[in-house]
Design an enzyme around this catalytic site. Structure first.
Site, PDB file in Angstrom:
ATOM      1  N   TYR A 146      -1.882  -1.040  10.047  1.00  0.00           N
ATOM      2  CA  TYR A 146      -1.948  -1.424   8.640  1.00  0.00           C
ATOM      3  C   TYR A 146      -0.724  -0.889   7.889  1.00  0.00           C
ATOM      4  CZ  TYR A 146      -3.793  -1.672   3.845  1.00  0.00           C
ATOM      5  OH  TYR A 146      -3.964  -1.934   2.507  1.00  0.00           O
ATOM      6  N   THR A 152     -12.953   0.008  -3.161  1.00  0.00           N
ATOM      7  CA  THR A 152     -13.404  -1.324  -2.784  1.00  0.00           C
ATOM      8  C   THR A 152     -14.308  -1.223  -1.562  1.00  0.00           C
ATOM      9  OG1 THR A 152     -11.540  -1.733  -1.270  1.00  0.00           O
ATOM     10  CG2 THR A 152     -11.219  -2.316  -3.589  1.00  0.00           C
ATOM     11  N   LYS A 205       2.524  -2.844   6.180  1.00  0.00           N
ATOM     12  CA  LYS A 205       2.747  -2.711   4.747  1.00  0.00           C
ATOM     13  C   LYS A 205       4.200  -2.305   4.471  1.00  0.00           C
ATOM     14  CE  LYS A 205      -1.184  -4.020   3.222  1.00  0.00           C
ATOM     15  NZ  LYS A 205      -1.320  -5.181   2.306  1.00  0.00           N
ATOM     16  N   SER A 258       0.841  -1.195   0.000  1.00  0.00           N
ATOM     17  CA  SER A 258       0.000   0.000   0.000  1.00  0.00           C
ATOM     18  C   SER A 258       0.872   1.239   0.000  1.00  0.00           C
ATOM     19  CB  SER A 258      -0.900   0.005   1.238  1.00  0.00           C
ATOM     20  OG  SER A 258      -1.498   1.273   1.433  1.00  0.00           O
TER      21      SER A 258
END
Length: 348
Positions: A232, A267, A236, A206
């Site tokens: 997160y 998404t 990543k 990401s």
């Protein structure tokens, strides 16, 4: 052809450090100097380069699409394939003739993904199996079952990802994002390395990793106030560093490794995790198919790209912006040793 299997879920030598600067490597069509300058501007502007504007402009000079049957007769694995970028990736690979092994936590959702893909590609060859990538015992069992059925893999796509609202742990006691983004993929890569000889390993990272340094310690995020967004992003960053290390360790088996970032793709997961961002950036977000483009291209192009690089929109990109968040060789080695100790692979 669609088959289903359920696995219980309790179930060359490229120097990675050299990839941190702006990549000079180009495949396919060589862009002109003005195009290179525009590409650089898109990349550094972030909003333009990571939104749907990026591929809309870069397709004027980016490498050719893979041949229509580029993956005919080849087996590929896509984790997190039940929705979003994973589903779009699986569909793109199936369209090129691959036998696609869809992996996710819910067999029911994988069945829905199968129906979505076959509605557009009736001849798609899909094989679904349930496995929680964050559960190391499940990964061990799933890999053993797959190798018993499929002795040769062309590509493994690590796409499974999540952004939890609070700190959670897995059956083995690992922080959830670390287990899902780092430990599980590492274990899966080395357990499948024999089947992947001469193949490709792709890690869907990401752009959020640019904002985080590699942790010096506390990989389990047990200290301080927990933030799902930070958890997160920092895992990543770990993925990108780890992919560079995989490239070195797997070079002898002819396995090429790439990490990549898909840009800002719209998404359901993004809608749920970052609704404020989606509200502001919605009109500029890429489709899931647009976000999956580079993953599909790296898996299917007949061109042999250099191992250990970080990609976006079919070209290598820097892993750092200038000196920001540069990690030391010692920090990289500590991460490698931690991951190896927690997973048991590769053996010393």
């Amino acid at each position: 052809m669609v088959t289903t299997r359920h696995t219980p879920s309790s179930c060359t030598g490229h120097d990675g450090r050299a990839a941190r600067g702006r990549g000079a490597y180009r495949v396919g069509m060589t862009p002109s100097r003005p195009a290179e300058a525009l590409d650089w501007l898109l990349d550094k502007s972030v909003v333009l380069g990571w939104s749907k504007v990026g591929p809309a402009v870069r397709r004027l000079w980016w490498p050719a699409d893979p041949p229509p049957d580029a993956l005919r007769g080849k087996h590929v694995v896509v984790t997190g394939a039940s929705g979003g970028l994973g589903l779009a990736t699986a569909a793109g690979l199936a369209a090129l003739g691959a036998d696609v092994h869809l992996v996710g936590r819910s067999l029911e959702r994988l069945h829905e993904a199968e129906r979505t893909i076959t509605a557009e590609h009736p001849d798609a060859r899909l094989h679904s199996s349930a496995c929680d990538v964050g559960d190391l015992d499940a990964v061990e069992s799933w890999c053993a079952a797959l190798v018993g059925e499929v002795p040769s893999l062309h590509a493994l796509v690590h796409n499974a990802g999540l952004l939890p609202p609070e700190r959670r742990t897995t059956a083995q006691g690992h922080e959830l994002t670390l287990a899902t983004h780092v430990l599980g993929p590492h274990l899966m890569t080395f357990r499948l390395a024999g089947a992947l000889r001469g193949g490709r390993v792709l890690v869907v990272s990401s752009g959020g990793m640019y904002g985080q340094a590699l942790p010096e310690h506390d990989y389990e995020y047990a200290e301080g106030e927990y933030s799902g967004v930070k958890a997160y992003a920092r895992t990543k960053r770990m993925q990108v560093v780890l992919a560079e290390q995989w490239a070195q360790h797997l070079a002898a088996d002819g396995i090429h490794v790439a990490a990549l970032h898909p840009g800002w793709g719209r998404t359901a997961g993004l809608d749920e995790a970052l609704p404020g961002f989606v509200k502001v950036m919605g009109p500029l977000l890429r489709s899931a198919e647009g976000g999956a483009d580079t993953t599909v291209w790296l898996a299917a192009t007949p061109e042999q790209w250099p191992s250990g690089r970080f990609w976006q929109d079919r070209q290598p990109r820097p892993t750092h912006y200038g000196p920001l968040h540069q990690e030391s060789a010692e920090a990289r080695q500590r991460l490698w040793e931690f991951v190896r100790e927690q997973t048991g692979v590769p053996a010393v």
